[in-house]
Write an enzyme that holds these catalytic residues in place. Sequence first.
Site, PDB file in Angstrom:
ATOM      1  N   THR A 194     -14.691  17.495   3.614  1.00 28.67           N
ATOM      2  CA  THR A 194     -13.538  18.172   4.208  1.00 28.67           C
ATOM      3  C   THR A 194     -13.949  19.391   5.027  1.00 28.67           C
ATOM      4  OG1 THR A 194     -12.280  17.454   2.279  1.00 28.67           O
ATOM      5  CG2 THR A 194     -11.244  19.083   3.691  1.00 28.67           C
ATOM      6  N   LYS A 225     -10.534  22.549  -2.141  1.00 30.45           N
ATOM      7  CA  LYS A 225     -11.392  22.203  -0.994  1.00 30.45           C
ATOM      8  C   LYS A 225     -10.647  22.343   0.323  1.00 30.45           C
ATOM      9  CE  LYS A 225      -9.579  17.917  -0.183  1.00 30.45           C
ATOM     10  NZ  LYS A 225      -9.313  17.177   1.050  1.00 30.45           N
TER      11      LYS A 225
END
Length: 332
Positions: A247, A190
Site C-alpha cells: 500500500t 497501513k
Amino acid sequence: MSIAVLGAGSWGTTYAKVLADAGQDVVLWARRRDVAEAITARRQNAEYLPGVVLPELLRSTSDPREALAGAATVVLAVPSQSLRHNLTAWRGLLPADATLVSLAKGVELGTLSRMSEVIAEVAGVGADRVAVVSGPNLAKEIAQEQPTATVIACQDHDRAVDLQRRSTTGYFRPYTITDVVGCEIGGACKNVIALSCGMAAGLGFGANTLATLITRGLAETARLGAALGADPMTLAGLAGLGDLVATCSSPLSRNRTFGERLGRGESLAQAQAAAHGQVAEGVKSCSSIRDLAARHGVEMPITEVVHRVCHDGFHPGEMAGELIGRKTRPER
C-alpha cells in the site's frame, strides 16, 4: 449454497471474481442497477475494473434480498465508514448461521470500533461468525490474476478454513489465522502510513524517507496492536508488513496516490475530486485510529501528523521536521 458479495467497487468485484474462479456460485450486489446489469450481461465492471472479464459463475443484482437469498457466506465490501449504515439496512435479510466476512479496512469514527466489532454488533451475531480478509491485495493486480497471498482471520478456525477453501485459486493463496485484532489493526493503520508515504513522495523525498516511514509506521502499528491484544507475529506477516509495503509503495494504492497529491500542494478537496469517487480510507481512519491510540495510551506520531495534515490545515512540508525533530531515543 451461494456466496453473496455486497459492494461492487474494485475490491468487492475482484474478490467476487476470485471466489467464482475458485468454483463458487457468487452473487455480487451493486448499488446501481446499470452496474449490476452490465456485470451480468457483459461480464465487466467497466467503471472499476476496465478490461477485466468476469467469470460465468459470477452474476450481479441491485436487489440485496436477491443477493442474500440462500447465501452461506456474506462478504461485506463497502467502505468502513458506511458499513454500519449499510449493514443496518441488510440485517433482516442475513441468512441464519452465514459466515460474515469483512473486506473493509478501517476504524469507525466515533465508536472507535474495528469492522468485525461493527458487524457483530449490528448483525447481532457472535464474534466467531465474523471473518476478516487482509493482506497485500491491490485489486487491479489480483483482477489481472497476478500471484498474491492474503490472510483470512476468524476466531472460529473452521470458518476460516472453509473460506480459505472457497477462495483458493492458481493466483490467490489465502492463509488462515485466529488473530482478528491483529489482522484488522494492520489493515487499518497501513492506509494512514501510506498517506504519509504519498505525501513524502509528493514532496520529492526518496527511498530513505519511504523506508523510514514504512518501518516506523509498522512500529507504531505494532504498539497499537499490542495494546489491543494482537499477536505480534500477525503484524510481521501478510496482514501487517505485507499489506503495508504494497500500500505504501504502489501507484495503484488509493491512499498512497491521495497522499502524493497532498504532498504536491493540492488541497484535500482537490485530491478528493481527482479520486473520482474512489475512497482513500486513511483520510477518515487517521482520526479514529489516533483517538483509539490515545484511549490506550499509545504514541503514534506518524498517524498524528497525517491527521493534522488532513483535518487541521497542517502543511505536508512540515511533516519531516515534525517527525525528525522528536526527542531521540533507543529504537526499541
